[in-house]
Design a protein around this motif. Structure first.
Motif, PDB file in Angstrom:
ATOM      1  N   SER A 264     104.618  10.647  15.991  1.00  0.00           N
ATOM      2  CA  SER A 264     104.683  10.308  17.419  1.00  0.00           C
ATOM      3  C   SER A 264     104.261   8.865  17.654  1.00  0.00           C
ATOM      4  CB  SER A 264     103.793  11.250  18.226  1.00  0.00           C
ATOM      5  OG  SER A 264     104.221  12.593  18.104  1.00  0.00           O
ATOM      6  N   ILE A 265     103.212   8.435  16.956  1.00  0.00           N
ATOM      7  CA  ILE A 265     102.761   7.039  17.082  1.00  0.00           C
ATOM      8  C   ILE A 265     103.863   6.083  16.637  1.00  0.00           C
ATOM      9  CG2 ILE A 265     101.174   5.320  16.119  1.00  0.00           C
ATOM     10  CD1 ILE A 265      99.002   7.502  16.142  1.00  0.00           C
ATOM     11  N   ARG A 266     104.526   6.410  15.516  1.00  0.00           N
ATOM     12  CA  ARG A 266     105.611   5.543  15.033  1.00  0.00           C
ATOM     13  C   ARG A 266     106.738   5.456  16.057  1.00  0.00           C
ATOM     14  NH1 ARG A 266     104.349   8.059  10.046  1.00  0.00           N
ATOM     15  NH2 ARG A 266     105.995   9.604  10.338  1.00  0.00           N
ATOM     16  N   LYS A 267     107.116   6.594  16.615  1.00  0.00           N
ATOM     17  CA  LYS A 267     108.224   6.613  17.579  1.00  0.00           C
ATOM     18  C   LYS A 267     107.845   5.874  18.866  1.00  0.00           C
ATOM     19  CE  LYS A 267     111.489   8.355  16.879  1.00  0.00           C
ATOM     20  NZ  LYS A 267     111.877   9.762  17.055  1.00  0.00           N
ATOM     21  N   LEU A 268     106.645   6.104  19.360  1.00  0.00           N
ATOM     22  CA  LEU A 268     106.205   5.422  20.573  1.00  0.00           C
ATOM     23  C   LEU A 268     106.079   3.918  20.350  1.00  0.00           C
ATOM     24  CD1 LEU A 268     103.527   7.996  21.772  1.00  0.00           C
ATOM     25  CD2 LEU A 268     105.657   7.436  22.966  1.00  0.00           C
ATOM     26  N   SER A 269     105.722   3.520  19.132  1.00  0.00           N
ATOM     27  CA  SER A 269     105.615   2.096  18.808  1.00  0.00           C
ATOM     28  C   SER A 269     106.972   1.414  18.814  1.00  0.00           C
ATOM     29  CB  SER A 269     104.931   1.913  17.446  1.00  0.00           C
ATOM     30  OG  SER A 269     103.599   2.388  17.485  1.00  0.00           O
ATOM     31  N   GLU A 270     108.035   2.184  18.590  1.00  0.00           N
ATOM     32  CA  GLU A 270     109.386   1.630  18.662  1.00  0.00           C
ATOM     33  C   GLU A 270     109.830   1.414  20.104  1.00  0.00           C
ATOM     34  OE1 GLU A 270     111.829   4.406  16.617  1.00  0.00           O
ATOM     35  OE2 GLU A 270     110.915   4.042  14.655  1.00  0.00           O
ATOM     36  N   ILE A 271     109.222   2.175  21.019  1.00  0.00           N
ATOM     37  CA  ILE A 271     109.613   2.117  22.432  1.00  0.00           C
ATOM     38  C   ILE A 271     108.773   1.106  23.208  1.00  0.00           C
ATOM     39  CG2 ILE A 271     109.788   3.466  24.562  1.00  0.00           C
ATOM     40  CD1 ILE A 271     110.171   5.954  22.791  1.00  0.00           C
ATOM     41  N   TYR A 272     107.451   1.092  22.945  1.00  0.00           N
ATOM     42  CA  TYR A 272     106.534   0.260  23.725  1.00  0.00           C
ATOM     43  C   TYR A 272     105.935  -0.845  22.857  1.00  0.00           C
ATOM     44  CZ  TYR A 272     106.978   4.210  26.890  1.00  0.00           C
ATOM     45  OH  TYR A 272     107.493   5.183  27.697  1.00  0.00           O
ATOM     46  N   ILE A 273     105.706  -1.996  23.468  1.00  0.00           N
ATOM     47  CA  ILE A 273     105.222  -3.147  22.704  1.00  0.00           C
ATOM     48  C   ILE A 273     103.719  -3.050  22.431  1.00  0.00           C
ATOM     49  CG2 ILE A 273     107.031  -4.668  23.577  1.00  0.00           C
ATOM     50  CD1 ILE A 273     104.986  -5.841  25.533  1.00  0.00           C
ATOM     51  N   GLN A 274     102.997  -2.218  23.192  1.00  0.00           N
ATOM     52  CA  GLN A 274     101.556  -2.102  22.983  1.00  0.00           C
ATOM     53  C   GLN A 274     101.249  -1.326  21.699  1.00  0.00           C
ATOM     54  OE1 GLN A 274     103.174  -1.099  25.799  1.00  0.00           O
ATOM     55  NE2 GLN A 274     101.956  -1.483  27.641  1.00  0.00           N
ATOM     56  N   LYS A 275     100.061  -1.569  21.162  1.00  0.00           N
ATOM     57  CA  LYS A 275      99.559  -0.763  20.056  1.00  0.00           C
ATOM     58  C   LYS A 275      99.252   0.629  20.595  1.00  0.00           C
ATOM     59  CE  LYS A 275      95.694  -0.455  16.783  1.00  0.00           C
ATOM     60  NZ  LYS A 275      96.521  -0.160  15.605  1.00  0.00           N
ATOM     61  N   ILE A 276      99.690   1.660  19.880  1.00  0.00           N
ATOM     62  CA  ILE A 276      99.534   3.042  20.350  1.00  0.00           C
ATOM     63  C   ILE A 276      98.338   3.699  19.677  1.00  0.00           C
ATOM     64  CG2 ILE A 276     100.639   5.289  20.569  1.00  0.00           C
ATOM     65  CD1 ILE A 276     102.044   3.078  22.150  1.00  0.00           C
ATOM     66  N   ASP A 277      97.470   4.273  20.493  1.00  0.00           N
ATOM     67  CA  ASP A 277      96.327   5.052  19.998  1.00  0.00           C
ATOM     68  C   ASP A 277      96.455   6.446  20.620  1.00  0.00           C
ATOM     69  OD1 ASP A 277      93.973   6.080  19.091  1.00  0.00           O
ATOM     70  OD2 ASP A 277      92.676   4.526  19.954  1.00  0.00           O
ATOM     71  N   LEU A 278      96.721   7.448  19.786  1.00  0.00           N
ATOM     72  CA  LEU A 278      97.015   8.797  20.283  1.00  0.00           C
ATOM     73  C   LEU A 278      95.975   9.798  19.808  1.00  0.00           C
ATOM     74  CD1 LEU A 278      98.854  10.940  21.616  1.00  0.00           C
ATOM     75  CD2 LEU A 278     100.188  10.982  19.482  1.00  0.00           C
ATOM     76  N   ASP A 279      95.289  10.408  20.770  1.00  0.00           N
ATOM     77  CA  ASP A 279      94.379  11.521  20.505  1.00  0.00           C
ATOM     78  C   ASP A 279      95.175  12.803  20.813  1.00  0.00           C
ATOM     79  OD1 ASP A 279      92.423  13.438  20.372  1.00  0.00           O
ATOM     80  OD2 ASP A 279      91.238  12.664  22.046  1.00  0.00           O
ATOM     81  N   LEU A 280      95.587  13.526  19.771  1.00  0.00           N
ATOM     82  CA  LEU A 280      96.448  14.693  19.940  1.00  0.00           C
ATOM     83  C   LEU A 280      95.730  15.949  19.472  1.00  0.00           C
ATOM     84  CD1 LEU A 280      99.262  15.740  20.734  1.00  0.00           C
ATOM     85  CD2 LEU A 280      99.995  15.321  18.380  1.00  0.00           C
ATOM     86  N   GLN A 281      95.618  16.935  20.360  1.00  0.00           N
ATOM     87  CA  GLN A 281      94.948  18.187  20.052  1.00  0.00           C
ATOM     88  C   GLN A 281      95.862  19.363  20.401  1.00  0.00           C
ATOM     89  OE1 GLN A 281      90.878  18.258  21.651  1.00  0.00           O
ATOM     90  NE2 GLN A 281      90.983  16.034  21.871  1.00  0.00           N
ATOM     91  N   VAL A 282      95.462  20.555  19.970  1.00  0.00           N
ATOM     92  CA  VAL A 282      96.239  21.767  20.226  1.00  0.00           C
ATOM     93  C   VAL A 282      95.394  22.721  21.056  1.00  0.00           C
ATOM     94  CG1 VAL A 282      97.540  23.672  19.202  1.00  0.00           C
ATOM     95  CG2 VAL A 282      97.377  21.481  17.988  1.00  0.00           C
ATOM     96  N   LYS A 283      96.012  23.334  22.075  1.00  0.00           N
ATOM     97  CA  LYS A 283      95.292  24.340  22.852  1.00  0.00           C
ATOM     98  C   LYS A 283      96.242  25.476  23.226  1.00  0.00           C
ATOM     99  CE  LYS A 283      95.725  22.473  27.570  1.00  0.00           C
ATOM    100  NZ  LYS A 283      94.960  21.997  28.753  1.00  0.00           N
ATOM    101  N   VAL A 284      95.654  26.609  23.582  1.00  0.00           N
ATOM    102  CA  VAL A 284      96.422  27.802  23.924  1.00  0.00           C
ATOM    103  C   VAL A 284      96.541  27.921  25.439  1.00  0.00           C
ATOM    104  CG1 VAL A 284      96.527  30.319  23.776  1.00  0.00           C
ATOM    105  CG2 VAL A 284      95.673  28.981  21.830  1.00  0.00           C
ATOM    106  N   ASP A 285      97.775  28.084  25.912  1.00  0.00           N
ATOM    107  CA  ASP A 285      98.052  28.406  27.315  1.00  0.00           C
ATOM    108  C   ASP A 285      98.787  29.746  27.279  1.00  0.00           C
ATOM    109  OD1 ASP A 285      98.647  28.563  29.960  1.00  0.00           O
ATOM    110  OD2 ASP A 285      99.790  26.698  30.081  1.00  0.00           O
TER     111      ASP A 285
END
Length: 302
Positions: A264-285
């Motif tokens: 996801s970071i790689r893909k978002l880095s292709e779209i946006y010029i900013q450095k991407i910092d992604l905190d990604l977690q999993v939760k149950v809904d």
């Protein structure tokens, strides 16, 4: 383009069964990844807008969820999204998978276009495949939509970029004369949060198996512009329906969630010029696909 040629602008709804290649067509036509592409049916959950600018004018495509016969609550929402995008539209692109025999579901899809035949271009997709049967599809279209002339039925391979230009020209030919709505460099109108959600969900569903991709949605909890706008900090959650799915999405030693995060970071880095910092977690809904509150956030009623 001749100097006297008038520019044409049109809103074009893309219609077709799940996995017909609608999103692949949109991405190829826009030359950007606007919509998630996956072998998982019904990956698209919203009306995704992609914009094509050429010397002929501007085509504003709306990629809709695959039209699927099902009484499940989420599927009914997705069908409503497709149907609502056919109101007051300039043109329709009907994408049909030539490797599948037209069945009852294809008939129901074609029925949506009965009153829109003068506005419709048909794209017979996946004709590069050995399993392709374009003659069968042409016969089906002539029977179900007899007012669409043969010269508005095209064969293409959206994945291989074969026949795309011919389809675009056919759409321009039936588009109204008008000035472009969007600037030439714009290829989608998706906002930041929606784009982030779609990127993460796309990377997740292409790594998960069986029914789990359908049980996943993404919730962006926070987005911050840091370091004077040089960094895009994102906190997001991959949401699943059951505790057992949570373990699968996280993976052994958190291996799966790490893969999804880095991709996801790689893909978002292709779209946006900013450095991407992604905190990604999993939760149950729990059982979110049966809850109106969650469905209203993900697929609003039209």
């Amino acid at each position: 383009m001749e100097e006297t040629q008038e520019l044409r602008t049109a809103m074009v709804t893309i219609v077709g069964r799940p996995s017909a290649g609608k999103s692949t067509f949109l991405n190829t036509a826009c030359q950007e990844e606007v919509s998630i592409v996956s072998p998982i049916p019904q990956t698209t959950r919203n009306a995704i807008k992609g914009i094509v600018n050429t010397s002929y004018g501007q085509l504003i495509f709306i990629d809709t969820p695959g039209y699927h016969d099902s009484d499940k609550k989420l599927n009914l929402r997705l069908r409503n999204v497709t149907e609502s995008q056919l109101d007051d539209i300039d043109c329709v692109l009907y994408v049909i998978d030539s490797t599948r025999e037209p069945g009852e579901e294809e008939v129901h899809t074609a029925e949506l276009l009965k009153k829109l035949q003068t506005k419709t271009v048909v794209a017979i997709n996946k004709t590069d495949s050995n399993q392709s049967k374009p003659a069968v599809i042409r016969k089906f279209v002539s029977e179900q939509l007899p007012e669409i002339p043969a010269d508005r039925i095209y064969e293409m391979s959206a994945e291989k970029d074969i026949g795309i230009n011919e389809v675009l020209k056919a759409l321009y030919a039936i588009s109204p004369v008008g000035a472009p709505i969007y600037d030439e460099e714009v290829y989608t109108d998706q906002d930041l949060t929606f784009r982030i959600c779609e990127v993460i969900r796309g990377e997740a569903i292409n790594r998960l198996e069986q029914e789990i991709p359908h049980a996943v949605y993404v919730e962006v909890a926070d987005v911050e512009h840091r370091n004077e706008g040089k960094k895009l900090w994102i906190r997001a959650f991959l949401c699943v329906e059951r505790e057992s799915q949570k373990g699968i999405v996280i993976g052994k030693g958190a291996s799966m969630i790490k893969q999804i995060r880095m991709a996801s970071i790689r893909k978002l880095s292709e779209i946006y010029i900013q450095k991407i910092d992604l905190d990604l977690q999993v939760k149950v809904d729990k059982n979110w696909r049966q809850r109106d509150y969650t469905l209203n956030k993900l697929v609003p009623n039209s």
